[in-house]
Design a protein around this motif. Structure first.
Motif, short mmCIF file in Angstrom:
data_model
loop_
_atom_site.label_atom_id
_atom_site.label_comp_id
_atom_site.label_asym_id
_atom_site.label_seq_id
_atom_site.Cartn_x
_atom_site.Cartn_y
_atom_site.Cartn_z
N TYR A 1 0.85 -1.16 0.01
CA TYR A 1 0.01 -0.07 -0.08
C TYR A 1 0.81 1.28 -0.18
O TYR A 1 0.65 2.14 -0.67
N VAL A 2 1.81 1.04 0.76
CA VAL A 2 2.99 2.34 0.84
C VAL A 2 3.47 2.49 -0.21
O VAL A 2 3.63 3.78 -1.14
N LEU A 3 3.87 1.44 -1.16
CA LEU A 3 4.83 1.74 -2.30
C LEU A 3 3.78 1.94 -3.28
O LEU A 3 4.47 2.60 -4.35
N VAL B 1 11.60 3.55 4.35
CA VAL B 1 10.65 2.84 4.95
C VAL B 1 11.37 2.04 6.05
O VAL B 1 12.25 1.04 5.55
N PHE B 2 10.91 1.87 7.18
CA PHE B 2 11.17 0.87 8.12
C PHE B 2 10.07 -0.06 8.27
O PHE B 2 9.16 0.13 8.81
N GLN B 3 10.52 -1.36 7.69
CA GLN B 3 9.58 -2.65 7.30
C GLN B 3 9.74 -3.40 8.76
O GLN B 3 10.86 -4.10 8.63
N VAL B 4 8.75 -3.43 9.46
CA VAL B 4 8.96 -4.18 10.69
C VAL B 4 8.21 -5.29 10.87
O VAL B 4 7.01 -5.36 10.88
N ASP B 5 8.68 -6.75 10.60
CA ASP B 5 8.16 -7.80 10.13
C ASP B 5 8.26 -8.54 11.75
O ASP B 5 9.07 -8.82 12.25
N THR C 1 9.11 -6.99 -2.04
CA THR C 1 9.89 -6.04 -2.36
C THR C 1 10.96 -6.46 -3.53
O THR C 1 11.23 -5.53 -4.45
N ASP C 2 10.87 -7.64 -3.82
CA ASP C 2 11.85 -8.08 -5.27
C ASP C 2 10.69 -7.58 -6.36
O ASP C 2 11.45 -7.14 -7.42
N VAL C 3 9.57 -7.92 -6.27
CA VAL C 3 8.55 -7.42 -7.20
C VAL C 3 8.68 -5.78 -7.66
O VAL C 3 8.79 -5.43 -8.73
N HIS C 4 8.79 -5.15 -6.44
CA HIS C 4 8.72 -3.82 -6.39
C HIS C 4 10.23 -3.15 -7.01
O HIS C 4 10.26 -2.09 -7.65
N LEU C 5 11.05 -3.81 -6.82
CA LEU C 5 12.61 -3.49 -7.48
C LEU C 5 12.47 -3.72 -8.78
O LEU C 5 12.92 -2.71 -9.70
N ARG C 6 11.81 -4.75 -9.53
CA ARG C 6 11.75 -4.84 -10.97
C ARG C 6 10.93 -3.70 -11.51
O ARG C 6 11.17 -3.15 -12.60
N ILE C 7 9.79 -3.38 -10.83
CA ILE C 7 8.65 -2.27 -11.13
C ILE C 7 9.41 -0.92 -11.24
O ILE C 7 9.60 -0.18 -12.03
N ALA C 8 10.23 -0.79 -10.20
CA ALA C 8 11.05 0.55 -9.99
C ALA C 8 12.13 0.73 -10.88
O ALA C 8 12.34 1.71 -11.54
N ALA C 9 12.75 -0.50 -11.36
CA ALA C 9 13.69 -0.32 -12.51
C ALA C 9 13.24 -0.19 -13.74
O ALA C 9 13.73 0.62 -14.49
N GLU D 1 3.38 8.75 -16.09
CA GLU D 1 2.82 9.11 -14.54
C GLU D 1 3.42 8.23 -13.57
O GLU D 1 3.83 8.51 -12.80
N ARG D 2 3.57 6.96 -13.89
CA ARG D 2 4.23 5.99 -12.99
C ARG D 2 5.65 6.39 -12.83
O ARG D 2 6.18 6.20 -11.59
N ALA D 3 6.44 7.03 -13.60
CA ALA D 3 7.66 7.09 -13.69
C ALA D 3 7.92 8.26 -12.56
O ALA D 3 9.29 8.60 -12.30
N GLY D 4 7.00 8.89 -12.22
CA GLY D 4 7.19 10.27 -11.53
C GLY D 4 7.32 9.80 -9.92
O GLY D 4 7.65 10.75 -8.95
N ALA D 5 7.18 8.63 -9.33
CA ALA D 5 7.64 8.26 -8.20
C ALA D 5 8.94 8.49 -7.50
O ALA D 5 9.81 8.31 -8.41
N GLY D 6 8.88 8.87 -6.53
CA GLY D 6 10.31 9.15 -5.66
C GLY D 6 11.00 7.90 -5.22
O GLY D 6 10.51 6.86 -5.19
N PRO D 7 12.48 8.08 -5.01
CA PRO D 7 13.09 6.97 -4.65
C PRO D 7 12.83 6.48 -3.26
O PRO D 7 12.44 7.21 -2.49
N VAL D 8 12.85 5.24 -3.19
CA VAL D 8 12.53 4.53 -1.72
C VAL D 8 13.86 3.78 -1.18
O VAL D 8 14.27 2.70 -2.00
N THR D 9 14.13 3.68 0.03
CA THR D 9 14.89 2.88 0.49
C THR D 9 14.17 2.37 1.67
O THR D 9 13.56 2.86 2.67
#
Length: 367
Positions: free
Chosen positions: A215-217, A227-231, A263-271, A298-306
């Motif tokens: 949801y956040v991504l 992002v502090f992801q706390v599992d 996160t792996d899926v979003h890494l590919r999307i981010a690339a 429009e999707r390419a406008g998202a900011g970088p995420v750590t």
């Protein structure tokens, strides 16, 4: 709210996991000590409760509110464990979990003394084992819902619509949040009854996904995010040796919600999004108004995420009931582990020397 020295906005993402949620209290305490307070907290189940305690209190009272909740939740079995680890500690934990199952948790839930089969069909007593009315009173006591709704922190919790099976997020940027929204996110059946919101029934969001990371991504914010992801459940574990260990391992896999896969899926999307951004200056003028190109840009406008990934690791003495083992000894141990994991992560050279990405997403698992 914290903007880091790298210009990032902090986000705290809290997984569900019952008694394991004390780990998140320790995480928040250590982050606050490091001046890394979130601008956005998102949670599922017990993560939703912790998120409400954070967003619904001013900074100087947040740790105290978290401690009050967890001290109360662990007051049913308040004495120290007679053994540090091994089989003696496992037996203690199993006895503590059984005590909670039979008697409930102060300020959280109480057992129904009428058997579900004897209750009126369709009633809450007929479809759940516990009454969560005490949690509502606790939330009203410890959470300032006016501050939660009107304050600076964005607050989001996930739940599942019982009738459609659809996942829903309750976000203070879209609606007024009350205790019922937090309770709905943690209404895990068959233990807890569904919570009615605007005439519709909702169950625990962990049934569909036990983490709000996606949801956040998917929000597509343009600001750089930390992002502090706390599992609370680890997807990785040992081969079980007994039926009890098999049940525990199954629960860990089910509720870990495949955070690494997400996160792996979003890494590919981010690339892909970064590639589209690089193409922006190369696209001929006559194609820039093409509807397909507009969707991509429009999707390419998202900011970088750590993403800094913090995971509560299982102890050898824990059992299948670890998510409802609320003894004071275990809750204190979870809290201390969360705090220690943050301290170690922030002391790591990989953290101190990190450079946020210019585009896309990177993950850090420093434990």
């Amino acid at each position: 709210m914290t903007i880091t020295s790298h210009g990032e906005t902090c986000v705290l993402v809290l997984q569900g996991g019952g008694a394991l949620g004390a780990y998140q209290g320790g995480v928040y305490e250590a982050l606050a000590s490091a001046q890394l307070c979130p601008a956005w907290v998102a949670g599922i189940s017990i993560g939703a409760v912790n998120a409400a305690l954070i967003a619904g209190n001013p900074p100087e009272r947040r740790v105290a509110a978290l401690r009050t909740f967890w001290d109360r939740a662990s007051s049913r079995v308040p004495f120290a464990a007679p053994f540090e680890d091994g089989w003696g500690r496992k037996l203690f934990n199993e006895a503590a979990a059984a005590t909670v199952a039979l008697t409930g948790i102060p300020g959280f839930f109480t057992p129904r003394w009428t058997m579900p089969g004897m209750a009126l069909p369709g009633s809450s007593a007929a479809i759940s084992l516990y009454d969560t009315a005490p949690l509502r009173e606790t939330l009203l006591e410890l959470v300032d819902f006016d501050l939660l709704n009107d304050g600076p922190i964005r607050f989001s919790v996930g739940a599942v619509h019982v009738l459609t099976g659809n996942f829903v997020y309750f976000d203070n940027r879209d609606r007024r949040i009350g205790p019922e929204h937090v309770m709905a996110s943690g209404a895990l059946p068959p233990g807890f009854p569904p919570v009615m919101i605007d005439g519709e029934p909702y169950w625990d969001g962990g049934i569909v996904s036990n983490t709000p990371l996606q949801y956040v991504l998917d929000a597509g914010l343009t600001d750089p995010l930390l992002v502090f992801q706390v599992d609370l459940f680890s997807a990785r574990g040992m081969m079980p040796r007994t039926l009890a260990e098999a049940a525990q391992r199954e629960k860990e896999i089910r509720f870990s919600s495949r955070t690494r896969l997400n996160t792996d899926v979003h890494l590919r999307i981010a690339a892909l999004e970064a590639a589209v951004a690089r193409l922006a200056d190369k696209v001929p003028p006559d194609l820039r108004d093409d509807p397909d190109w507009r969707v991509l840009i429009e999707r390419a406008g998202a900011g970088p995420v750590t993403i800094l990934h913090l995971i509560n690791r299982s102890e050898d003495y824990e059992s299948e009931g670890k998510d409802y083992e609320f003894s004071r000894a275990t809750v204190t141990g979870h809290w201390q582990s969360g705090s220690a994991d943050v301290v170690r992560s922030l002391a790591s050279p990989r953290w101190r020397n990190r450079q946020p990405p210019r585009h896309g997403l990177i993950t850090l698992d420093l434990e």
